[in-house]
Design a protein around this motif. Structure first.
Motif, PDB file in Angstrom:
ATOM      1  N   GLY A 105       0.648  -1.405   0.162  1.00 24.97           N
ATOM      2  CA  GLY A 105      -0.051   0.363   0.105  1.00 24.97           C
ATOM      3  C   GLY A 105       0.550   1.188  -0.154  1.00 24.97           C
ATOM      4  N   TRP A 106       2.063   1.485   0.940  1.00 19.92           N
ATOM      5  CA  TRP A 106       2.597   2.608   0.965  1.00 19.92           C
ATOM      6  C   TRP A 106       3.368   2.246  -0.198  1.00 19.92           C
ATOM      7  N   LYS A 107       3.902   1.335  -0.696  1.00 19.65           N
ATOM      8  CA  LYS A 107       4.202   1.566  -2.484  1.00 19.65           C
ATOM      9  C   LYS A 107       3.141   2.273  -3.717  1.00 19.65           C
ATOM     10  N   GLU A 108       2.322   1.687  -3.695  1.00 21.94           N
ATOM     11  CA  GLU A 108       1.428   2.436  -4.401  1.00 21.94           C
ATOM     12  C   GLU A 108       0.917   3.753  -3.977  1.00 21.94           C
ATOM     13  N   ASP A 109       0.887   4.575  -2.408  1.00 19.92           N
ATOM     14  CA  ASP A 109       0.708   5.504  -2.583  1.00 19.92           C
ATOM     15  C   ASP A 109       1.997   6.113  -3.386  1.00 19.92           C
ATOM     16  N   PHE A 110       3.109   5.642  -3.562  1.00 20.96           N
ATOM     17  CA  PHE A 110       4.319   6.677  -3.653  1.00 20.96           C
ATOM     18  C   PHE A 110       3.672   6.429  -5.205  1.00 20.96           C
ATOM     19  N   THR A 111       3.700   5.657  -6.065  1.00 13.33           N
ATOM     20  CA  THR A 111       3.171   5.610  -7.648  1.00 13.33           C
ATOM     21  C   THR A 111       2.161   6.729  -7.386  1.00 13.33           C
ATOM     22  N   LEU A 112       1.080   6.835  -7.184  1.00  8.68           N
ATOM     23  CA  LEU A 112      -0.079   7.145  -6.731  1.00  8.68           C
ATOM     24  C   LEU A 112      -0.029   8.904  -7.951  1.00  8.68           C
ATOM     25  N   ALA A 113       1.786   9.328  -6.487  1.00 11.02           N
ATOM     26  CA  ALA A 113       1.629  10.703  -6.578  1.00 11.02           C
ATOM     27  C   ALA A 113       2.837  11.621  -8.219  1.00 11.02           C
ATOM     28  N   PHE A 114       3.014   9.669  -8.254  1.00 11.36           N
ATOM     29  CA  PHE A 114       4.153  10.473 -10.133  1.00 11.36           C
ATOM     30  C   PHE A 114       3.001   9.678 -10.806  1.00 11.36           C
ATOM     31  N   SER A 115       1.931   9.218 -10.648  1.00 10.63           N
ATOM     32  CA  SER A 115       1.894   8.717 -11.997  1.00 10.63           C
ATOM     33  C   SER A 115      -0.106   8.335 -12.247  1.00 10.63           C
ATOM     34  N   GLU A 116      -0.432   8.489 -13.570  1.00 10.89           N
ATOM     35  CA  GLU A 116      -1.160   8.192 -13.798  1.00 10.89           C
ATOM     36  C   GLU A 116      -2.171   7.586 -14.758  1.00 10.89           C
ATOM     37  N   PRO A 117      -3.350   6.826 -14.717  1.00 13.24           N
ATOM     38  CA  PRO A 117      -4.081   6.537 -13.207  1.00 13.24           C
ATOM     39  C   PRO A 117      -3.325   5.311 -12.782  1.00 13.24           C
ATOM     40  N   VAL A 118      -3.198   4.994 -11.314  1.00 16.42           N
ATOM     41  CA  VAL A 118      -2.638   3.545 -10.879  1.00 16.42           C
ATOM     42  C   VAL A 118      -3.753   2.557 -10.588  1.00 16.42           C
ATOM     43  N   VAL A 119      -3.622   1.162 -10.358  1.00 14.72           N
ATOM     44  CA  VAL A 119      -4.938   0.614 -10.356  1.00 14.72           C
ATOM     45  C   VAL A 119      -6.003   1.043  -9.606  1.00 14.72           C
ATOM     46  N   GLY A 120      -5.821   0.932  -8.374  1.00 15.43           N
ATOM     47  CA  GLY A 120      -6.265   1.877  -7.634  1.00 15.43           C
ATOM     48  C   GLY A 120      -7.518   1.956  -7.725  1.00 15.43           C
ATOM     49  N   GLN A 121      -6.986   4.004  -8.571  1.00 14.17           N
ATOM     50  CA  GLN A 121      -7.676   4.524  -8.877  1.00 14.17           C
ATOM     51  C   GLN A 121      -8.970   3.788  -9.938  1.00 14.17           C
ATOM     52  N   LEU A 122      -8.236   2.995 -11.091  1.00 13.71           N
ATOM     53  CA  LEU A 122      -9.399   2.395 -11.319  1.00 13.71           C
ATOM     54  C   LEU A 122     -10.228   1.560 -10.616  1.00 13.71           C
ATOM     55  N   TYR A 123      -9.698   0.655  -9.587  1.00 11.39           N
ATOM     56  CA  TYR A 123     -10.578  -0.403  -8.793  1.00 11.39           C
ATOM     57  C   TYR A 123     -11.702   0.711  -8.048  1.00 11.39           C
ATOM     58  N   ALA A 124     -11.408   1.849  -7.628  1.00 15.46           N
ATOM     59  CA  ALA A 124     -12.273   2.334  -6.982  1.00 15.46           C
ATOM     60  C   ALA A 124     -13.005   2.913  -8.318  1.00 15.46           C
TER      61      ALA A 124
END
Length: 393
Positions: A137-156
């Motif tokens: 989850g913490w790596k996803e948080d890090f990626t979330l700040a830099f990428s567009e979009p991340v898998v978790g956002q698509l899940y959301a």
């Protein structure tokens, strides 16, 4: 004044008597951190909402309160919920909890049915969990700040569409930390028809988005429905935050510890957070510097930086913060050993990326000092002018 536990204990009004508020939202977002897998029906189960009290029964406590970071406070909050007139009849449904280390995603969400408002309409709230104790989850948080979009956002986004299709009324949605970002992304990436059904989107100290993401998903379509709430020393919630469309609340703690929802101060009579005028100057400076740094990096730099950082964390031989903390000497030993294996070229690239952060921070600090000096000089001039005017009289 008190925290969200005190609020649930003391604010004994039904939702028909006092409307849904900001503090209610944070309570629900915090409850989403509870481990409720297989205790609540899922999106595909087609079952009715069940009582939240059934979920937090004594025989489920070992599972439900497994997150050691918040265990004691979560238990107190659950005990308050059991006795609360406001939350007594709360029901839950559509629970999802995914931890995929290969895809580097940690995602969880739940939907609440709170009762009825003054107009006899049922109140629904979709809550997204923030980052839990897992390093994924913490790596996803890090990626979330830099990428567009991340898998978790698509899940959301997918979760909101599915949950909303089962809900007959308009609804609230939100989350704390990463959960706030997921809620806003789900809202802005949905159809206009679905956006019209959203009553409000809460981001409790949740990070923002890169400018191109906001432009691509037309954030402005939901901007007036987003309510961003930050503690005075916010760092997480101010990541990639460029504007000033947020509300700042008082916290009983300091620095990064203010990210903890249990430190936020609420007025127990009004049913509202205790507001403060703005973020602390130091927090604004750091937040602005980090945001500029993130935006300055290209995808290749981000990839290298992320890979090395989490390669080192993986070398600690733990996959969650609880084990990391429990045996920190072993964890640190693994990291230091792995650091020796990083080649000189990669080390040089990482140093260059970090040097840029320090340069941005230094430039902003210099501007801040210059600004304060100029303000001081202007203040002295004004005092001198006033004294001179008095003497002339």
């Amino acid at each position: 004044m008190g925290n969200i536990i005190d609020y649930v204990n003391k604010f004994q009004y039904t939702f028909a008597e006092r409307e849904f508020n900001d503090v209610d939202s944070l309570v629900l977002c915090q409850l989403s951190y509870l481990k409720m897998k297989q205790l609540i029906p899922g999106l595909e189960d087609g079952q009715e909402f069940i009582s939240f009290k059934e979920v937090i029964r004594k025989e489920n406590e070992e599972q439900v309160f497994a997150d050691e970071r918040y265990r004691e406070d979560n238990q107190k909050l659950a005990a308050a919920i059991r006795k609360s007139r406001r939350f007594a009849d709360m029901k839950v449904n559509y629970y999802i909890d995914i931890l995929d280390r290969e895809m580097e995603v940690q995602f969880s969400a739940v939907t609440y049915l709170l009762g009825e408002d003054a107009e006899k309409k049922p109140i629904y709230y979709i809550a997204y969990r923030g980052t839990d104790e897992n390093l994924v989850g913490w790596k996803e948080d890090f990626t979330l700040a830099f990428s567009e979009p991340v898998v978790g956002q698509l899940y959301a986004a997918r979760y909101m569409r599915k949950a909303a299709s089962h809900i007959p009324e308009d609804f609230y949605m939100g989350g704390h930390s990463k959960g706030g970002n997921l809620a806003v992304f789900a809202a802005m990436s949905s159809s206009m028809t679905l956006q019209e059904r959203i009553l409000r989107v809460y981001s409790h100290d949740g990070p923002g988005f890169k400018p191109q993401v906001m432009e691509r998903y037309e954030y402005e379509r939901v901007a007036d429905k987003v309510r961003k709430i930050l503690p005075g020393s916010s760092m997480v919630g101010m990541l990639l935050e460029r504007g000033d469309d947020y509300n700042v609340v008082k916290s009983s703690s300091h620095g990064l510890m203010q990210h903890n929802p249990y430190t936020w101060t609420a007025d127990l009579e009004k049913g509202a957070f205790e507001p403060i005028e703005d973020l602390k100057n130091g927090a604004k400076l750091v937040d602005s510097a980090v945001t500029d740094w993130i935006i300055s990096l290209d995808d290749e730099q981000v990839g290298r930086f992320s890979d090395v950082l989490f390669r080192l964390l993986a070398a600690s031989e733990t996959d969650n913060l609880i084990d990391f903390k429990a045996d920190w000497k072993k964890s640190l030993s693994g990291i230091l050993q792995e650091l020796k294996e990083v080649d000189d070229s990669t080390k040089g690239e990482i140093e260059e990326i970090l040097r840029e952060l320090f340069e941005i921070t230094g430039q902003m600090t210099k501007k801040e000092i210059q600004g304060r000096v100029l303000e001081g000089i202007q203040e002295m001039k004004e005092k001198f002018s006033r004294k001179k005017a008095i003497k002339m009289k």
